[in-house]
Design a protein around this motif. Structure first.
Motif, PDB file in Angstrom:
ATOM      1  N   ILE A   1       0.767  -1.056   0.128  1.00  0.00           N
ATOM      2  CA  ILE A   1       0.160   0.064   0.056  1.00  0.00           C
ATOM      3  C   ILE A   1       0.849   1.144  -0.121  1.00  0.00           C
ATOM      4  CG2 ILE A   1      -2.113  -0.903   1.141  1.00  0.00           C
ATOM      5  CD1 ILE A   1      -1.102  -0.100   3.786  1.00  0.00           C
ATOM      6  N   ALA A   2       0.403   2.247  -0.595  1.00  0.00           N
ATOM      7  CA  ALA A   2       1.228   3.576  -0.712  1.00  0.00           C
ATOM      8  C   ALA A   2       0.556   4.713  -1.177  1.00  0.00           C
ATOM      9  CB  ALA A   2       2.279   3.249  -1.636  1.00  0.00           C
ATOM     10  N   HIS A   3       0.798   5.683  -0.996  1.00  0.00           N
ATOM     11  CA  HIS A   3       0.402   7.011  -1.745  1.00  0.00           C
ATOM     12  C   HIS A   3       0.863   7.132  -3.203  1.00  0.00           C
ATOM     13  CE1 HIS A   3      -1.238  11.107  -1.425  1.00  0.00           C
ATOM     14  NE2 HIS A   3      -0.182  11.479  -2.392  1.00  0.00           N
ATOM     15  N   ILE A   4      -0.061   7.737  -3.936  1.00  0.00           N
ATOM     16  CA  ILE A   4       0.156   7.544  -5.445  1.00  0.00           C
ATOM     17  C   ILE A   4       1.749   8.034  -5.665  1.00  0.00           C
ATOM     18  CG2 ILE A   4      -0.177   9.077  -7.459  1.00  0.00           C
ATOM     19  CD1 ILE A   4      -2.934   7.736  -6.944  1.00  0.00           C
ATOM     20  N   ASP A   5       2.444   7.300  -6.576  1.00  0.00           N
ATOM     21  CA  ASP A   5       3.784   7.800  -6.756  1.00  0.00           C
ATOM     22  C   ASP A   5       4.895   7.437  -5.918  1.00  0.00           C
ATOM     23  OD1 ASP A   5       3.280   8.423  -9.448  1.00  0.00           O
ATOM     24  OD2 ASP A   5       3.150  10.494  -9.185  1.00  0.00           O
ATOM     25  N   HIS A   6       4.632   6.907  -4.757  1.00  0.00           N
ATOM     26  CA  HIS A   6       5.812   6.757  -3.957  1.00  0.00           C
ATOM     27  C   HIS A   6       6.573   5.371  -4.161  1.00  0.00           C
ATOM     28  CE1 HIS A   6       4.354   9.377  -0.271  1.00  0.00           C
ATOM     29  NE2 HIS A   6       4.212   9.882  -1.461  1.00  0.00           N
ATOM     30  N   GLY A   7       6.048   4.495  -5.423  1.00  0.00           N
ATOM     31  CA  GLY A   7       6.853   3.614  -5.657  1.00  0.00           C
ATOM     32  C   GLY A   7       6.232   2.097  -5.487  1.00  0.00           C
ATOM     33  N   LYS A   8       5.173   2.059  -5.518  1.00  0.00           N
ATOM     34  CA  LYS A   8       4.446   0.582  -5.189  1.00  0.00           C
ATOM     35  C   LYS A   8       4.708  -0.200  -6.481  1.00  0.00           C
ATOM     36  CE  LYS A   8       0.004  -0.049  -5.601  1.00  0.00           C
ATOM     37  NZ  LYS A   8      -1.642  -0.291  -5.254  1.00  0.00           N
ATOM     38  N   SER A   9       4.472   0.210  -7.582  1.00  0.00           N
ATOM     39  CA  SER A   9       4.493  -0.747  -8.824  1.00  0.00           C
ATOM     40  C   SER A   9       5.969  -0.922  -8.850  1.00  0.00           C
ATOM     41  CB  SER A   9       4.027   0.009 -10.094  1.00  0.00           C
ATOM     42  OG  SER A   9       2.634   0.323  -9.741  1.00  0.00           O
ATOM     43  N   THR A  10       6.834  -0.088  -9.002  1.00  0.00           N
ATOM     44  CA  THR A  10       8.223  -0.198  -9.065  1.00  0.00           C
ATOM     45  C   THR A  10       8.788  -1.456  -8.086  1.00  0.00           C
ATOM     46  OG1 THR A  10       8.363   2.072  -9.520  1.00  0.00           O
ATOM     47  CG2 THR A  10      10.409   0.705  -9.519  1.00  0.00           C
ATOM     48  N   LEU A  11       8.494  -1.201  -6.781  1.00  0.00           N
ATOM     49  CA  LEU A  11       8.726  -2.065  -5.832  1.00  0.00           C
ATOM     50  C   LEU A  11       8.281  -3.654  -6.196  1.00  0.00           C
ATOM     51  CD1 LEU A  11      10.262  -2.626  -3.169  1.00  0.00           C
ATOM     52  CD2 LEU A  11       8.018  -2.246  -1.975  1.00  0.00           C
TER      53      LEU A  11
ATOM     54  N   ASN B   1      11.147   4.283   0.756  1.00  0.00           N
ATOM     55  CA  ASN B   1      11.714   4.189  -0.573  1.00  0.00           C
ATOM     56  C   ASN B   1      12.297   5.397  -1.145  1.00  0.00           C
ATOM     57  OD1 ASN B   1      12.050   2.523  -3.020  1.00  0.00           O
ATOM     58  ND2 ASN B   1      10.004   3.654  -3.892  1.00  0.00           N
ATOM     59  N   LYS B   2      12.871   5.304  -2.198  1.00  0.00           N
ATOM     60  CA  LYS B   2      13.516   6.353  -2.922  1.00  0.00           C
ATOM     61  C   LYS B   2      14.756   7.135  -2.446  1.00  0.00           C
ATOM     62  CE  LYS B   2       9.543   7.669  -5.761  1.00  0.00           C
ATOM     63  NZ  LYS B   2       8.677   8.372  -6.279  1.00  0.00           N
ATOM     64  N   ILE B   3      15.432   6.055  -1.539  1.00  0.00           N
ATOM     65  CA  ILE B   3      16.388   6.701  -0.728  1.00  0.00           C
ATOM     66  C   ILE B   3      17.532   7.300  -1.477  1.00  0.00           C
ATOM     67  CG2 ILE B   3      16.192   5.504   1.372  1.00  0.00           C
ATOM     68  CD1 ILE B   3      18.446   3.551   0.344  1.00  0.00           C
ATOM     69  N   ASP B   4      17.522   6.686  -2.753  1.00  0.00           N
ATOM     70  CA  ASP B   4      18.795   7.440  -3.867  1.00  0.00           C
ATOM     71  C   ASP B   4      18.314   8.821  -3.958  1.00  0.00           C
ATOM     72  OD1 ASP B   4      17.296   7.427  -6.705  1.00  0.00           O
ATOM     73  OD2 ASP B   4      16.372   6.104  -5.311  1.00  0.00           O
ATOM     74  N   LEU B   5      17.214   9.368  -3.969  1.00  0.00           N
ATOM     75  CA  LEU B   5      17.102  10.882  -4.035  1.00  0.00           C
ATOM     76  C   LEU B   5      18.022  11.716  -3.286  1.00  0.00           C
ATOM     77  CD1 LEU B   5      12.987  11.014  -4.617  1.00  0.00           C
ATOM     78  CD2 LEU B   5      14.950  10.934  -6.324  1.00  0.00           C
ATOM     79  N   PRO B   6      18.478  12.782  -3.776  1.00  0.00           N
ATOM     80  CA  PRO B   6      19.456  13.774  -2.858  1.00  0.00           C
ATOM     81  C   PRO B   6      18.410  14.365  -1.785  1.00  0.00           C
ATOM     82  CG  PRO B   6      19.429  14.274  -5.265  1.00  0.00           C
ATOM     83  CD  PRO B   6      18.328  13.063  -5.148  1.00  0.00           C
TER      84      PRO B   6
ATOM     85  N   THR C   1      14.668   1.394   0.859  1.00  0.00           N
ATOM     86  CA  THR C   1      14.989   0.834  -0.453  1.00  0.00           C
ATOM     87  C   THR C   1      14.912   1.997  -1.303  1.00  0.00           C
ATOM     88  OG1 THR C   1      12.546   0.940  -0.951  1.00  0.00           O
ATOM     89  CG2 THR C   1      13.515  -1.264   0.204  1.00  0.00           C
ATOM     90  N   SER C   2      15.546   1.559  -2.519  1.00  0.00           N
ATOM     91  CA  SER C   2      15.708   2.419  -3.765  1.00  0.00           C
ATOM     92  C   SER C   2      15.026   1.215  -4.753  1.00  0.00           C
ATOM     93  CB  SER C   2      16.877   2.984  -4.195  1.00  0.00           C
ATOM     94  OG  SER C   2      16.776   3.118  -5.549  1.00  0.00           O
ATOM     95  N   ALA C   3      13.795   1.042  -4.823  1.00  0.00           N
ATOM     96  CA  ALA C   3      13.053   0.457  -5.918  1.00  0.00           C
ATOM     97  C   ALA C   3      13.581   0.453  -7.274  1.00  0.00           C
ATOM     98  CB  ALA C   3      11.601   0.485  -6.024  1.00  0.00           C
TER      99      ALA C   3
END
Ligand code: GDP
Ligand code: MG
Length: 592
Positions: A12-22, A128-133, A157-159
């Protein structure tokens, strides 16, 4: 398989937080998909879904990891589909909660957490998206603790880059409870999704809660006692693969010669015909459309195509309902029922994109209940069918209980908005130091306008809205008609509250004046309540024909102009002598 080695979970996730990618990464890591196959996001099948970043139909896939069977159930992420979210959650014991490391906890994050808690799911937070600056995992962790989640080791994670995926899978095995071992009980399978295959009939996605099921077995739908014989069953890996049985705890599909999706309702329980369970599983909820619009082809000759297209869409979307309707202004079309506005938009887009139809859609309406002088009650889905005022004894309209989550600094603005929309304040609770939950009872008709957009803009995007139908209440409502050149246009009629009918009529007339292009002749626009005219404006006549401008001029310019005009004609409907663009039919939804 021993149920101790099964884990059923969703993301479950807010939209665009990376659910599909994960989800894709989990499939890739467990070898379900090769990198080449990964090019397309597998769990979002429809093109439209991918573009909009929302998953509409729940999907399921089985992963093998470390000797465990992991069933990943995909969930849609929008409030319009929250009944679909619910039914997917009912098939799981745990949920991975994905939160964007730079965005943090947002609207649907909270709504999803509460849904998951309602279903008693173990929640595994993943940042998720820990790769983002701009990633700030510590802040997000603090937010999650604030909300009341227990967090020990945070999973980062960084999906996108594929980091942290193993940790996620390990956490699923360690933290999500195994399904109960109820193999020896009578069969109970929860249908959490279904779709129609032209060759095999209805394919039901099921979670086996108790017992087991095999091909050849006679089964029964607990809602209507219809019996079927199981032709085939199996699992998703991610394509369908036949198996010899499905057992308590497992997720898979069942094909049992069901020819009509209506007989395989999501939320229903399948049991054994010979040894039936005494009680169905909880969660059977009839899906009822809340919002209705008229759909008309811009070209009347496309009526048959529209009918076929709606029938096909309905097979995969049991929540879509429609019936033929005629409008004096628009001709032959359909009155279509939707779960909400997003659902409406998606259906419209699919009809236009996948079936090449050009449509005019009338403003959405709720279902009104009208009791006449004789005491008979009728339900009206189309404002044009509203009876004369003097025949009406009582009008009732649907109300919803709205729950609004927001930071406390915006409470004033949100309350003002609710009040302006005939909302009745019910309660306010502090969820934590600075987050508040507001409860209002509001007419559904007010919510289906741009209420949500306004709420978002007044709270700088922080508020979330969830609503559920609570019943009908009497209201002082009247029908507002629009007349063009003296004749009423039925497709432009709306139902409004008596108190602001006059001002609504005036503003609608002004908006229509802007939206309806000038014609070769003057067009008076009037707004009327019964026989009383409450507004009148004039669209002036057009002086020049576009073609006259380039009379004798070069041919290609002339052709371009004509083409441009044709483009402009798109989604226009000729009503009497007047060309009305699509936007005009929605004008009533816009505020001033
Ligand atoms: P969903 O709406 O929750 O399913 O989100 P998606 O999986 O569709 O992802 C939304 C966007 O975020 C896409 O553009 C992804 O490529 C991107 N995205 C997902 N995970 C990551 C990540 O770990 N790092 C970065 N930088 N981007 C990501
Ligand atoms: Mg997605």
């Amino acid at each position: 398989m021993n149920s101790e080695h099964i884990r059923n979970f969703c993301i479950i996730a807010h939209i665009d937080h990376g659910k599909s990618t994960l989800a894709d990464r989990l499939l890739e890591y467990t070898g379900v998909l090769t990198e080449r196959e990964m090019k397309e996001q597998v769990l979002d099948k429809m093109e439209l879904e991918r573009e909009r970043g929302i998953t509409i139909k729940a999907q399921a896939v089985r992963l093998e990891y470390n000797g465990y069977q992991l069933n990943l159930i995909d969930t849609p992420g929008h409030v319009d589909f929250s009944y679909e979210v619910s039914r997917s959650l009912a098939a799981c014991e745990g949920a991975i909660l994905v939160v964007d490391a730079s965005q943090g906890v947002e609207a649907q994050t909270l709504a999803n957490i509460y849904l998951a808690l309602e279903h008693d799911l173990e929640i595994i937070p993943v940042i998720n998206k820990i790769d983002l600056p701009s990633a700030d995992p510590d802040r997000v962790k603090a937010q999650l603790i604030d909300v009341g989640l227990e967090i020990e080791d945070t999973i980062l994670t960084s999906a996108k880059e594929g980091t942290g995926i193993k940790e996620v899978l390990d956490a699923v095995i360690e933290q999500v409870p195994a399904p109960e071992n109820t193999f020896n009980k009578p069969l109970r399978a929860l249908i959490f999704d279904s779709f129609y295959d032209p060759y095999q009939g209805v394919i039901a996605y099921v979670r086996i809660k108790d017992g087991s099921i095999k091909p050849g077995q006679r089964v029964k739908m607990m809602s209507n006692n219809r019996e079927y014989e199981v032709d085939e069953l199996g699992i998703f890996i991610p394509d369908m693969k036949k198996t010899a049985s499905l057992e308590a705890g497992e997720v898979g599909y069942i094909i049992a010669g069901v020819k009509d999706v209506k007989n395989c309702r999501v939320g229903d329980t399948i049991t054994s015909a010979d040894n039936p369970a005494s009680e169905p599983l909880p969660g059977y909820q009839k899906i009822k459309p809340m919002v209705y619009s008229g759909l008309y082809p811009t070209d009347n000759a496309d009526y048959g195509l529209l009918k076929d297209a709606l029938e096909k869409l309905q097979l995969n979307d049991a929540s879509l309902t429609f019936e033929a309707e005629t409008s004096e202004a628009l001709g032959f079309g359909f009155r279509v029922g939707f779960l909400g506005l997003l659902h409406m938009e998606i259906i419209q887009e699919r009809l236009e994109r996948e079936y090449g139809l050009e449509l005019v859609i009338t403003a959405p309406s709720v279902v009104y209940r009208i009791t006449d002088q004789q005491g008979d009650m009728i339900e009206i889905e189309n404002p044009a069918e509203f009876p004369e005022q003097n025949e009406i004894e009582i009008i009732e309209e649907p109300y919803v209980k709205a729950e609004i989550f927001l930071p406390d600094e915006y409470v004033g603005q949100a309350m003002e908005l609710c009040q302006e929309n005939r909302g009745e304040f019910k309660d306010m609770q502090y969820i934590d130091e600075n987050r508040v939950k507001l409860y209002y009872e509001i007419p559904l008709s007010e919510i289906i306008t741009d209420f949500f957009d306004l709420l978002k803009s007044k709270t700088r995007g922080y508020a979330t809205l969830d609503y559920e139908f609570i019943g009908y209440k009497p209201s002082q409502l009247v029908k507002l008609d629009i007349l063009l050149s003296g004749s009423p246009v039925d497709a432009l009629s709306t139902i409004v509250h008596q108190e602001n009918a006059g001002s609504k009529g005036r503003s609608l007339a002004r908006k229509l004046k802007k939206l309806i292009p000038r014609q070769m002749f003057a067009v008076p626009i009037q707004a009327a309540i019964g026989s009383k005219i409450v507004a009148r404006v004039n669209i002036k006549a057009l002086r020049k024909n576009v073609l006259q401008k380039c009379y004798g001029g070069d041919i290609s310019r002339k052709r371009k102009l004509l083409e441009k005009q044709k483009e402009g004609k798109k989604r226009m409907k000729r009503v009497g002598q007047v060309e009305i663009p699509q936007e005009a039919f929605m004008a009533v939804l816009q505020r001033d």
